[in-house]
Design a protein around this motif. Sequence first.
Motif, PDB file in Angstrom:
ATOM      1  N   ASP A 251      -4.763  -8.612  -3.523  1.00  0.00           N
ATOM      2  CA  ASP A 251      -5.021  -8.202  -2.141  1.00  0.00           C
ATOM      3  C   ASP A 251      -5.875  -9.199  -1.364  1.00  0.00           C
ATOM      4  O   ASP A 251      -5.594  -9.499  -0.201  1.00  0.00           O
ATOM      5  CB  ASP A 251      -5.713  -6.831  -2.115  1.00  0.00           C
ATOM      6  CG  ASP A 251      -4.787  -5.721  -2.580  1.00  0.00           C
ATOM      7  OD1 ASP A 251      -3.642  -6.028  -2.959  1.00  0.00           O
ATOM      8  OD2 ASP A 251      -5.201  -4.543  -2.579  1.00  0.00           O
ATOM      9  N   GLY A 277       3.436  -4.587  -4.087  1.00  0.00           N
ATOM     10  CA  GLY A 277       3.679  -4.170  -2.710  1.00  0.00           C
ATOM     11  C   GLY A 277       4.710  -3.059  -2.706  1.00  0.00           C
ATOM     12  O   GLY A 277       5.115  -2.560  -3.749  1.00  0.00           O
ATOM     13  N   ARG A 294       3.830  -6.133   2.257  1.00  0.00           N
ATOM     14  CA  ARG A 294       2.530  -5.535   2.561  1.00  0.00           C
ATOM     15  C   ARG A 294       2.319  -5.577   4.070  1.00  0.00           C
ATOM     16  O   ARG A 294       2.795  -6.483   4.756  1.00  0.00           O
ATOM     17  CB  ARG A 294       1.388  -6.302   1.871  1.00  0.00           C
ATOM     18  CG  ARG A 294       1.461  -6.363   0.380  1.00  0.00           C
ATOM     19  CD  ARG A 294       1.262  -5.016  -0.279  1.00  0.00           C
ATOM     20  NE  ARG A 294      -0.068  -4.464  -0.097  1.00  0.00           N
ATOM     21  CZ  ARG A 294      -1.087  -4.686  -0.939  1.00  0.00           C
ATOM     22  NH1 ARG A 294      -0.901  -5.450  -2.011  1.00  0.00           N
ATOM     23  NH2 ARG A 294      -2.260  -4.137  -0.732  1.00  0.00           N
ATOM     24  N   TRP A 324       6.092   1.799  -4.640  1.00  0.00           N
ATOM     25  CA  TRP A 324       5.175   0.687  -4.899  1.00  0.00           C
ATOM     26  C   TRP A 324       5.461   0.110  -6.281  1.00  0.00           C
ATOM     27  O   TRP A 324       5.592   0.840  -7.267  1.00  0.00           O
ATOM     28  CB  TRP A 324       3.730   1.164  -4.807  1.00  0.00           C
ATOM     29  CG  TRP A 324       3.281   1.226  -3.375  1.00  0.00           C
ATOM     30  CD1 TRP A 324       3.561   2.208  -2.470  1.00  0.00           C
ATOM     31  CD2 TRP A 324       2.498   0.252  -2.680  1.00  0.00           C
ATOM     32  NE1 TRP A 324       3.012   1.902  -1.258  1.00  0.00           N
ATOM     33  CE2 TRP A 324       2.353   0.715  -1.352  1.00  0.00           C
ATOM     34  CE3 TRP A 324       1.907  -0.961  -3.041  1.00  0.00           C
ATOM     35  CZ2 TRP A 324       1.635  -0.003  -0.379  1.00  0.00           C
ATOM     36  CZ3 TRP A 324       1.191  -1.668  -2.088  1.00  0.00           C
ATOM     37  CH2 TRP A 324       1.058  -1.197  -0.776  1.00  0.00           C
ATOM     38  N   PRO A 358      -4.073   0.253   1.236  1.00  0.00           N
ATOM     39  CA  PRO A 358      -2.756  -0.364   1.044  1.00  0.00           C
ATOM     40  C   PRO A 358      -2.515  -1.599   1.894  1.00  0.00           C
ATOM     41  O   PRO A 358      -1.492  -2.258   1.726  1.00  0.00           O
ATOM     42  CB  PRO A 358      -1.800   0.761   1.455  1.00  0.00           C
ATOM     43  CG  PRO A 358      -2.557   1.535   2.475  1.00  0.00           C
ATOM     44  CD  PRO A 358      -4.000   1.473   2.069  1.00  0.00           C
ATOM     45  N   TYR A 359      -3.435  -1.920   2.800  1.00  0.00           N
ATOM     46  CA  TYR A 359      -3.209  -3.024   3.722  1.00  0.00           C
ATOM     47  C   TYR A 359      -3.958  -4.277   3.272  1.00  0.00           C
ATOM     48  O   TYR A 359      -4.910  -4.204   2.487  1.00  0.00           O
ATOM     49  CB  TYR A 359      -3.634  -2.620   5.135  1.00  0.00           C
ATOM     50  CG  TYR A 359      -3.015  -1.316   5.574  1.00  0.00           C
ATOM     51  CD1 TYR A 359      -1.639  -1.116   5.487  1.00  0.00           C
ATOM     52  CD2 TYR A 359      -3.795  -0.268   6.057  1.00  0.00           C
ATOM     53  CE1 TYR A 359      -1.061   0.085   5.860  1.00  0.00           C
ATOM     54  CE2 TYR A 359      -3.221   0.939   6.441  1.00  0.00           C
ATOM     55  CZ  TYR A 359      -1.851   1.106   6.336  1.00  0.00           C
ATOM     56  OH  TYR A 359      -1.282   2.295   6.706  1.00  0.00           O
TER      57      TYR A 359
END
Length: 371
Positions: A251, A277, A294, A324, A358-359
Amino acid sequence: MNQTNWTSHYLMRSLILAGFAALLSYLIWTEKLGHYLAPKLHTLSYVTLGILVILTIVSVRQLFTGNRAYECDCEEAHQLPRTRWGSLVIYSLFLLPILMGFFMPDKILGSAVAENRGVTLLGSDARKLAAVATETGQPAASQPAGEQGGQAAPPQQAHAQGMAETTKDEDPTDEPQTAQQPAPSQATEQAASGEATTADTTPNAASQPSGANPSMSEEELKRYFSGGGFGDFYTDIAAAMYKQPVISLHDKIFLDGLTTLELYAKDFAGKQLETLGFVYREPGLGDKQFVVARFSVTCCTADASVFGILVESEDASKWAKDSWVKVRGKLELRQVDGYDMLVLQGAKIEPVKAPKDPYVYYSYEAADIQS
């Protein structure tokens, strides 16, 4: 207005203020604030929570002290609602977002939003930076170390110059490669339909060992990658990523790592890569293809953009969209309208849970490659 009506209005105002304070506290406590705001704005959320608490205390105090006098001569400008229907409509506008925040389930962005906004394969700024390096006399990033040279420009300067180039009028004969740049969706469709061709397999092709090799020290790799003219920021990332037996695109490094892979595509061709992702399928992709994607958030989810890597695998079709997954495979070089594009070939896929946040976000500081 009688005493009872005054009391009921101030009671409702106090409850609304307390409700907003409770909702913001809930999002912070449960770490769900990241579903709505980028981390750089979280500090402002804490300040907002403090202001809401103060306003709630003031409103409750006014409710019990019975002070009904305005300390101004503009009472008519902010008078209380005169009718029950007026009060219902006005206060409902404030109560609705509070109730929605508490009782509606959190839903992260997925394929439905990606279809409307389009997906960008690899880094969105890479071609812009490459154009800047070419204009300033820098060689291509993938040339052998002995052919590279010149002073690397700072990444901030490269971004600024790239943005300036996109806003001024240009002569098409001066920048033919800019005019030929395909849209992200076109590049995906070309790669899927076979219009994208794999790199040449002759001894001089990019699939053969390039000027960089894992046996180099990190300092030697930095000197090699610095010849591309993309600045120390991407040079450091490229050197650290290249040293990894399997590149971990986690990430913290996802966006800058994608940009680095596109800047030095020929050097990273043949390397193993692992990332995670959600599954996104753009129209035109084959049964053995999907994009592991993503969402990138700058300020809030309203400005979210989609980034990802095209994955090719024999069992790609069995994975549902928005599921995912963690993917691991070999980066293969393709040519799309004269541009190099890396595809994750022969990927091994396994299901995973969506991360708490999740970002992904751009980092303007030295990235921690190993995290």
